[in-house]
Scaffold this active site. Sequence first.
Site, PDB file in Angstrom:
ATOM      1  N   ARG A  64       0.817  -1.224   0.000  1.00 40.97           N
ATOM      2  CA  ARG A  64       0.000   0.000   0.000  1.00 40.97           C
ATOM      3  C   ARG A  64       0.847   1.270   0.000  1.00 40.97           C
ATOM      4  O   ARG A  64       0.471   2.268   0.615  1.00 40.97           O
ATOM      5  CB  ARG A  64      -0.962   0.016   1.206  1.00 40.97           C
ATOM      6  CG  ARG A  64      -1.991  -1.087   1.204  1.00 40.97           C
ATOM      7  CD  ARG A  64      -3.046  -0.822   0.156  1.00 40.97           C
ATOM      8  NE  ARG A  64      -4.081  -1.844   0.159  1.00 40.97           N
ATOM      9  CZ  ARG A  64      -5.265  -1.707   0.740  1.00 40.97           C
ATOM     10  NH1 ARG A  64      -5.552  -0.616   1.366  1.00 40.97           N
ATOM     11  NH2 ARG A  64      -6.139  -2.683   0.660  1.00 40.97           N
ATOM     12  N   ARG A  68      -3.415   6.556   0.061  1.00 43.23           N
ATOM     13  CA  ARG A  68      -3.862   7.700   0.858  1.00 43.23           C
ATOM     14  C   ARG A  68      -2.820   8.369   1.746  1.00 43.23           C
ATOM     15  O   ARG A  68      -3.079   9.423   2.300  1.00 43.23           O
ATOM     16  CB  ARG A  68      -5.072   7.279   1.707  1.00 43.23           C
ATOM     17  CG  ARG A  68      -6.316   7.121   0.869  1.00 43.23           C
ATOM     18  CD  ARG A  68      -7.428   6.502   1.648  1.00 43.23           C
ATOM     19  NE  ARG A  68      -7.045   5.165   2.076  1.00 43.23           N
ATOM     20  CZ  ARG A  68      -7.751   4.404   2.886  1.00 43.23           C
ATOM     21  NH1 ARG A  68      -8.870   4.855   3.386  1.00 43.23           N
ATOM     22  NH2 ARG A  68      -7.347   3.187   3.207  1.00 43.23           N
ATOM     23  N   ARG A  77      -6.631  11.735  -7.451  1.00 46.39           N
ATOM     24  CA  ARG A  77      -7.850  10.939  -7.268  1.00 46.39           C
ATOM     25  C   ARG A  77      -9.099  11.803  -7.054  1.00 46.39           C
ATOM     26  O   ARG A  77     -10.217  11.284  -7.074  1.00 46.39           O
ATOM     27  CB  ARG A  77      -7.684  10.028  -6.047  1.00 46.39           C
ATOM     28  CG  ARG A  77      -7.116   8.633  -6.278  1.00 46.39           C
ATOM     29  CD  ARG A  77      -8.106   7.670  -6.894  1.00 46.39           C
ATOM     30  NE  ARG A  77      -9.451   7.762  -6.350  1.00 46.39           N
ATOM     31  CZ  ARG A  77      -9.873   7.229  -5.214  1.00 46.39           C
ATOM     32  NH1 ARG A  77      -9.055   6.511  -4.500  1.00 46.39           N
ATOM     33  NH2 ARG A  77     -11.111   7.387  -4.800  1.00 46.39           N
ATOM     34  N   ASP A 113      -6.816  -3.178  -7.425  1.00 50.55           N
ATOM     35  CA  ASP A 113      -7.410  -3.735  -6.217  1.00 50.55           C
ATOM     36  C   ASP A 113      -7.761  -5.196  -6.469  1.00 50.55           C
ATOM     37  O   ASP A 113      -7.989  -5.591  -7.623  1.00 50.55           O
ATOM     38  CB  ASP A 113      -8.665  -2.960  -5.799  1.00 50.55           C
ATOM     39  CG  ASP A 113      -9.046  -3.310  -4.366  1.00 50.55           C
ATOM     40  OD1 ASP A 113      -8.450  -2.759  -3.433  1.00 50.55           O
ATOM     41  OD2 ASP A 113      -9.903  -4.205  -4.176  1.00 50.55           O
ATOM     42  N   TYR A 188     -14.931 -11.692   0.604  1.00 54.78           N
ATOM     43  CA  TYR A 188     -15.716 -10.493   0.273  1.00 54.78           C
ATOM     44  C   TYR A 188     -16.983 -10.868  -0.490  1.00 54.78           C
ATOM     45  O   TYR A 188     -18.033 -10.258  -0.312  1.00 54.78           O
ATOM     46  CB  TYR A 188     -14.890  -9.521  -0.574  1.00 54.78           C
ATOM     47  CG  TYR A 188     -13.818  -8.798   0.212  1.00 54.78           C
ATOM     48  CD1 TYR A 188     -14.169  -7.849   1.169  1.00 54.78           C
ATOM     49  CD2 TYR A 188     -12.482  -9.063   0.013  1.00 54.78           C
ATOM     50  CE1 TYR A 188     -13.186  -7.182   1.902  1.00 54.78           C
ATOM     51  CE2 TYR A 188     -11.496  -8.401   0.739  1.00 54.78           C
ATOM     52  CZ  TYR A 188     -11.858  -7.472   1.680  1.00 54.78           C
ATOM     53  OH  TYR A 188     -10.893  -6.826   2.408  1.00 54.78           O
TER      54      TYR A 188
END
Length: 381
Positions: A64, A68, A77, A113, A188
């Site tokens: 990652r 962010r 973004r 992702d 998920y």
Amino acid sequence: MTACRYLLRLILGTIEGMTPSPAVSAAGTLAADHPLMDGRTADSPLITAYRGGKPSRRPVWFMRQAGRSLPEYLKVREGIAMLDSCLRPELASEITLQPVRRHDVDAGIFFSDIVIPLKLAGVGVDIVPGVGPVLDKPVRTAADVAALPKLTWEALEPIREAVRLTVAELGKTPLIGFAGAPFTLAAYMVEGKPSRDHLGPRTMMHADPETWNALANWAADASGLFLRAQLEAGASAGQLFDSWAGSLGLADYQRFVAAASSRALDHVRQLGAPLIHFGTGTSELLVAMRDVGVDVVGVDYRLPLDEANRRLGGSVPLQGNIDPALLSAPWDVLEAHVRQVIAAGAGAPGHVLNLGHGVPPETDPDVLTRVVKLIHSISPE
Ligand code: 1CP
């Protein structure tokens, strides 16, 4: 997969449900102008360490690392939904390159992702800000699984395009491709959203093993194809993320999960790029995770690397495992921890520095740059 089916695939040069790709030769190897084949990345510190050789400097990258924690990521973004940003090749490429430029890490990790293969197959899925992946309709019955659309090779073109753009900029720095392991992806799909205990998939594998196996195989093929697209288009290594495998005991992992993870990797093994397998809370699963057939095991922050190496019998290079929590500790505490991780990894057949899970969004990016500098300043001997 049986040796027979594997051979058949090699001869045909295809994976079920996909057309042959021009980037792969008939023998199922990477093209001659692939970065791993044309001299750009084969001798890089990252690939050398993954292959158990002596790198010229200590390789480091961060799970990652794109995202962010970087103001330049938040800027590009702005106003663009997460999954849309993954499917715009120029944007995905730019976001992949941002942390490489900023931190001087030894690899880019492709910005995408694990649910992108679902989206490209036509499954209704979105990433809800502050939540994570959410499906329009959870997948819970045999009929739900049978109705899943098949991911095609053609649908993966935006991924291949983004990888091509990225490796053209990266030069000698390798790009790592990735995919979600079948358990984590299926978790998920069954829950329909993030969950802590993954009760849904764990119930399903015992209550209805046939449906579970069909779902795990669907996820294996979708993830395998997604990873293959990245490797063929220019990625020099591939990481399978089984982030939530730690919610399983060893017996369930071996009985219900390992074969599907191996099946996902069957889609890319013949390409010859190093393969890494990572999960969190997997201290008891490390040997089983190696045994699905990978070159490198990623270790989370819970288990010291010398103990991981002991459990694995010194058989594979390790990746890890700086505790992400310490990125917000005073520098002297963090520096001592990084040096301890390096010392603990010294006995393994190879060591690539990384975090023991992803970069927390609130991390000060300058701390990551400083960690990279520190690691590179310590001789690889
Ligand atoms: O708006 C945003 O910024 C959304 C946050 C975000 C980002 C930046 C998500 C949603 N995904 C990503 C990118 C991403 N996902 C990468 C990019 C490359 C890099 O590492 O820099 C990677 C490798 C992933 C893989 C991924 N997605 C995993 C496996 C790795 C891990 O962290 O364990 C998992 C479990 C996901 C699901 C997911 N996607 C996004 C979130 C917030 C989550 C986790 C949700 C949960 O807690 O279950």
